[in-house]
Design an enzyme around this catalytic site. Sequence first.
Site, PDB file in Angstrom:
ATOM      1  N   ASN A 110      61.172 -87.882  41.159  1.00  0.00           N
ATOM      2  CA  ASN A 110      60.096 -87.283  41.985  1.00  0.00           C
ATOM      3  C   ASN A 110      59.147 -88.374  42.467  1.00  0.00           C
ATOM      4  OD1 ASN A 110      58.415 -85.190  43.083  1.00  0.00           O
ATOM      5  ND2 ASN A 110      57.065 -85.367  41.304  1.00  0.00           N
ATOM      6  N   HIS A 112      55.036 -88.803  43.304  1.00  0.00           N
ATOM      7  CA  HIS A 112      53.776 -88.116  43.041  1.00  0.00           C
ATOM      8  C   HIS A 112      52.634 -88.998  43.556  1.00  0.00           C
ATOM      9  CE1 HIS A 112      51.055 -85.384  41.052  1.00  0.00           C
ATOM     10  NE2 HIS A 112      50.396 -86.426  40.575  1.00  0.00           N
ATOM     11  N   SER A 139      53.438 -92.821  42.544  1.00  0.00           N
ATOM     12  CA  SER A 139      54.391 -93.149  41.484  1.00  0.00           C
ATOM     13  C   SER A 139      55.717 -92.449  41.757  1.00  0.00           C
ATOM     14  CB  SER A 139      53.887 -92.640  40.123  1.00  0.00           C
ATOM     15  OG  SER A 139      52.578 -93.072  39.858  1.00  0.00           O
ATOM     16  N   ASP A 148      55.120 -83.827  36.083  1.00  0.00           N
ATOM     17  CA  ASP A 148      54.686 -85.205  36.405  1.00  0.00           C
ATOM     18  C   ASP A 148      54.504 -86.072  35.152  1.00  0.00           C
ATOM     19  OD1 ASP A 148      54.618 -84.470  39.130  1.00  0.00           O
ATOM     20  OD2 ASP A 148      52.592 -83.704  38.936  1.00  0.00           O
TER      21      ASP A 148
HETATM   22  C1  GRF Z   1      53.615 -86.358  49.508  1.00  0.00           C
HETATM   23  O1  GRF Z   1      52.321 -86.874  49.449  1.00  0.00           O
HETATM   24  C2  GRF Z   1      54.186 -86.262  48.125  1.00  0.00           C
HETATM   25  O2  GRF Z   1      53.831 -87.314  47.290  1.00  0.00           O
HETATM   26  C3  GRF Z   1      53.553 -84.988  47.651  1.00  0.00           C
HETATM   27  O3  GRF Z   1      53.602 -84.128  48.759  1.00  0.00           O
HETATM   28  C4  GRF Z   1      53.616 -84.902  49.947  1.00  0.00           C
HETATM   29  C5  GRF Z   1      54.849 -84.532  50.701  1.00  0.00           C
HETATM   30  O4  GRF Z   1      54.892 -85.098  51.974  1.00  0.00           O
HETATM   31  N1  GRF Z   1      54.165 -84.489  46.466  1.00  0.00           N
HETATM   32  P1  GRF Z   1      56.244 -85.102  52.792  1.00  0.00           P
HETATM   33  O5  GRF Z   1      56.789 -83.680  52.825  1.00  0.00           O
HETATM   34  O6  GRF Z   1      57.196 -86.062  52.141  1.00  0.00           O
HETATM   35  O7  GRF Z   1      55.855 -85.546  54.186  1.00  0.00           O
END
Ligand code: GRF
Length: 195
Positions: A110, A112, A139, A148
Amino acid sequence: MTKLRLAILISGRGSNMESILQSAEADDYPLEPALVLSNRPNAAGLKTAEGLGIQTKSVDHTLFDKDREAFEAAMQVALKESKIDIIALAGFMRILTPWFVNKWAGRLVNIHPSLLPKYPGLNTHLRAIDAGDAHAGCSVHWVTEGVDEGQVIDQAKVAIAAGETAASLAEKILPLEHALYPVALAKAARQITPR
Ligand code: GRF
């Protein structure tokens, strides 16, 4: 080179997904995107993936009422059909059950938007600003049962400026995410074998 078959799970815009798909065009990238899967049939990222010639599917979580495992079982069918080796969550906004996480243990990654272990969960940018932190970032981590909480694979960080808002910080961190995720995912891939 045998490439691992990658599924990217999204819920929305899919900009991290797009960054991974672009990196995966390189001959020496160790992953082959085999499926983009969304829990929202109208996720904008599905169209982007289709435009890049990647197979897409959606499993609409709202059709499963509150039965998370039934929703995940439907995703599992799609993942098996595409012979997936490794999954990247990229803005996938469903919490996964231990049932699913354990099926994919060591094969589920993932991104985050915080410097984990700080600020798991939501509103990460605002929480970093409110805490008076000097830095924030993103991260890439292995996914385990706790949200997370899995081991960090790699991070990128940026200074929090005076007068920073959650929106300005998110805007600053997003390009870091796009740079970090494909590289960290390739690093993760080197730790696993094809099924
Ligand atoms: C990103 O900031 C990711 O880290 C978070 O949600 C957002 C998703 O953006 N979990 P995208 O759909 O990849 O444009």
